[in-house]
Structure formats: structure tokens, C-alpha cells
Design an enzyme around this catalytic site. Structure first.
Site, short mmCIF file in Angstrom:
data_model
loop_
_atom_site.label_atom_id
_atom_site.label_comp_id
_atom_site.label_asym_id
_atom_site.label_seq_id
_atom_site.Cartn_x
_atom_site.Cartn_y
_atom_site.Cartn_z
CD GLU A 25 -2.82 -0.71 2.52
OE1 GLU A 25 -3.20 0.29 2.58
OE2 GLU A 25 -3.67 -1.83 2.24
CG HIS A 80 -4.83 3.96 1.99
ND1 HIS A 80 -5.62 4.34 2.46
CD2 HIS A 80 -5.52 2.36 2.51
CE1 HIS A 80 -7.21 3.32 2.85
NE2 HIS A 80 -6.48 2.90 2.83
CG HIS A 82 -7.18 -1.22 -0.45
ND1 HIS A 82 -8.85 -1.56 -0.36
CD2 HIS A 82 -6.62 -0.64 0.59
CE1 HIS A 82 -9.05 -0.36 1.20
NE2 HIS A 82 -7.77 -0.31 1.94
CG ASP A 93 -8.49 1.35 5.41
OD1 ASP A 93 -7.18 1.41 6.01
OD2 ASP A 93 -9.16 1.03 4.34
ZN LIG Z 1 -6.70 0.50 3.43
#
Ligand SMILES: [Zn+2]
Length: 135
Positions: A25, A80, A82, A93
Site C-alpha cells: 500500500e 492510500h 489497496h 481503515d
Molecule cells: Zn485501506
């Protein structure tokens, strides 16, 4: 539904960051003026399990916030990626969302050939999806 407007070059920049890190990530902050996203500030992911979560390097995060203030920007969104999961907030999250006033932008590399990008606002561990508009 509230809308998060993002300049195309900014989106392309963030997508490129995500694509360059296909296993782990990536994360960072988006600053802007009057709620209008302008610049992204990539931040090192220091999580131990980077394939499934992110933790922003605290020093870089402080530095990015300072650079934003210097440009009269404020925090608009946190982004961010995935690499292996859909573009939906994970349980982590939701649990770790610290900024109720910022949007959370998630890029997923999970879908073959198509990058998926979503935005949410997360308050009290509840996510509400925002509409995305590229400008
Ligand atoms: Zn995440």
C-alpha cells in the site's frame, strides 16, 4: 451525496504511485485551498504488513502538514492504495480514521486492467461514500 473534486494531474500522479507499488500500500496526504484538492504529499508507509495496511511515517506526516501550511493549504484528503483488495475501507481503515473532516481516497489495483478509485468520509467508524469528479 457530497462530491470530491480532483484535478486530473493529481489523480494520475496518485494512480502512478499505486501502480509503482503493486505489492504494498502507498499513502499520502492531499492539500488544497477552500476544500479544493491541489497537491499530493506522498508519505512512506511504515506499517509492518504493508500489503494489507498503511501507517504514515509520523515525521514525514508532520513535515507534509508543515509544507501544506506554508502554501496556505489545508488537509483535503488522505489517500492510500489497496493492492489486493477492493476500493472499500477495511476494518482497520475505519478503526484508524483520525480525520473526520478529510476525505479518504482509496485506489484499488485489485481489478484486472482497471484501476478503481473511491472516496469516503469516515466518522465514528462509519464510512459514507463521496462522489468523485475529475476536473
Ligand atoms: Zn485501506
Amino acid at each position: 451525496m457530497e462530491t470530491l473534486k480532483l484535478p486530473r494531474p493529481l489523480v494520475n500522479n496518485i494512480l502512478a504511485q499505486a501502480q509503482q507499488s503493486p505489492e504494498n500500500e502507498i499513502c499520502g496526504l492531499i492539500g488544497g485551498r477552500d476544500g479544493q484538492a491541489e497537491h499530493c504529499y506522498p508519505i512512506d508507509n511504515t506499517a509492518i504488513d504493508q500489503a494489507r495496511r498503511y501507517q504514515m511515517d509520523p515525521k514525514e506526516q508532520i513535515d507534509a502538514m508543515r509544507r501544506m501550511r506554508e502554501q496556505n493549504e489545508s488537509l483535503v484528503a488522505i489517500y492510500h492504495s489497496h493492492p489486493h483488495a477492493p476500493a472499500l475501507p477495511s476494518a482497520t481503515d475505519l478503526a484508524e480514521a483520525e480525520y473526520a473532516d478529510a476525505a479518504y481516497l482509496i485506489v484499488s489495483l485489485n481489478t484486472v486492467g482497471v484501476l478503481e478509485m473511491t472516496a469516503f468520509c469516515i466518522k465514528q467508524q462509519q464510512a459514507h461514500e463521496l462522489a468523485l469528479e475529475l476536473i
